[in-house]
Design an enzyme around this catalytic site. Structure first.
Site, PDB file in Angstrom:
ATOM      1  N   ASN A  31     -44.553   1.779  47.365  1.00 48.02           N
ATOM      2  CA  ASN A  31     -43.432   1.407  46.498  1.00 48.02           C
ATOM      3  C   ASN A  31     -42.170   2.086  47.007  1.00 48.02           C
ATOM      4  OD1 ASN A  31     -42.971   4.011  44.986  1.00 48.02           O
ATOM      5  ND2 ASN A  31     -45.116   3.661  44.468  1.00 48.02           N
ATOM      6  N   ARG A  32     -41.055   1.838  46.358  1.00 44.91           N
ATOM      7  CA  ARG A  32     -39.748   2.220  46.890  1.00 44.91           C
ATOM      8  C   ARG A  32     -39.334   3.653  46.589  1.00 44.91           C
ATOM      9  NH1 ARG A  32     -36.535  -2.231  48.237  1.00 44.91           N
ATOM     10  NH2 ARG A  32     -37.529  -4.221  47.766  1.00 44.91           N
TER      11      ARG A  32
END
Ligand code: PMT
Length: 221
Positions: A31-32
């Site tokens: 994820n970011r």
């Protein structure tokens, strides 16, 4: 800068960054999260004299001064490292822990099979680190979670506060520029179980970390 002493003798465990869930030797689900928010919190707690353990997913950040850093990759490793770092006075869960992980990691790189244009991955739920810390005995005196939401932020954050049994939850909006993942700035709406709510920011994550620590300090028995 001289270290403060207001939190000396207090042990903080902070989680930060993403987790990577391996699919095969070359691919993963991630994820970011950059780790900036969690690292800022660990640094701020250490500056106030706390004994800080920072459990970090895969990020490209230097370790804050006077913090013991434990690097992990997966949600399962983060879960094990956080629970092993207890007991603590305060746990802050700023990590973006994967909710799902592949049931099995393929031993070899998955091949594109002739005639197939889709791949089904079977994902299973990961353990909830925050909920497990909140029900751990001895329980940290204060358990602080985050809620990363794209919509209906307040309602989802309050639901997480109750479901996970935490004392404070810092809600932030994700999926837009200038807040949440990756950016240097953020806005937090902090909710407590007693109905308290306060908006912090918009401001740089380093400043927000200090503002959130002020609230934590006020509530740390
Ligand atoms: O790292 P940055 O780029 O600076 O971005 C900061 C941030 C957006 C990642 C951070 O501010 C943030 O919101 N962190 C929590 C991200 C998240 O996973 O939120 P969630 O709403 O999915 O999870 C709620 C809480 O449960 C979080 O405290 C999370 O750490 C925890 N959780 C979630 C799943 C799981 N299996 N175990 C957990 O402990």
């Amino acid at each position: 800068m001289m270290a403060g002493t207001v939190l000396s003798g207090r042990r903080f465990v902070v989680s930060a960054g993403p987790t990577y869930e391996d699919i095969d030797p070359v691919r993963f689900i991630g994820n970011r999260s950059s780790g900036k928010m969690g690292f800022a919190l660990a640094a701020a707690a250490a500056r106030r004299g706390a004994d800080v353990v920072l459990v970090a997913g895969p990020v490209h950040l230097d370790s804050p001064a006077d913090v013991r850093r434990i690097d992990v990759r997966s949600a399962a490793q983060l879960h094990a490292a956080v629970l092993a770092a207890l007991p603590a006075d305060c746990y802050i869960g700023a990590a973006a822990v994967a909710d799902w992980t592949p049931r099995a990691v393929a031993a070899h790189k998955l091949k594109k099979t002739d005639g197939t244009d889709a791949l089904a991955l079977e994902l299973v739920r990961t353990a909830d680190v925050l909920a497990d810390v909140a029900s751990h005995r001895p329980r940290p005196r204060l358990v602080v979670g985050f809620a990363a939401e794209t919509d209906d932020v307040e309602r989802h954050a309050r639901a997480k506060l109750e479901r996970k049994g935490v004392d404070l939850i810092a809600a932030n909006r994700v999926g837009i520029a200038g807040s949440g993942f990756e950016s240097d700035d953020n806005t937090l709406v902090v909710h407590a179980a007693d109905g308290f709510a306060r908006t912090l920011g918009p401001a740089p994550k380093t400043q927000l970390a200090d503002a959130l620590l002020d609230l934590i300090q006020e509530r740390l028995p």
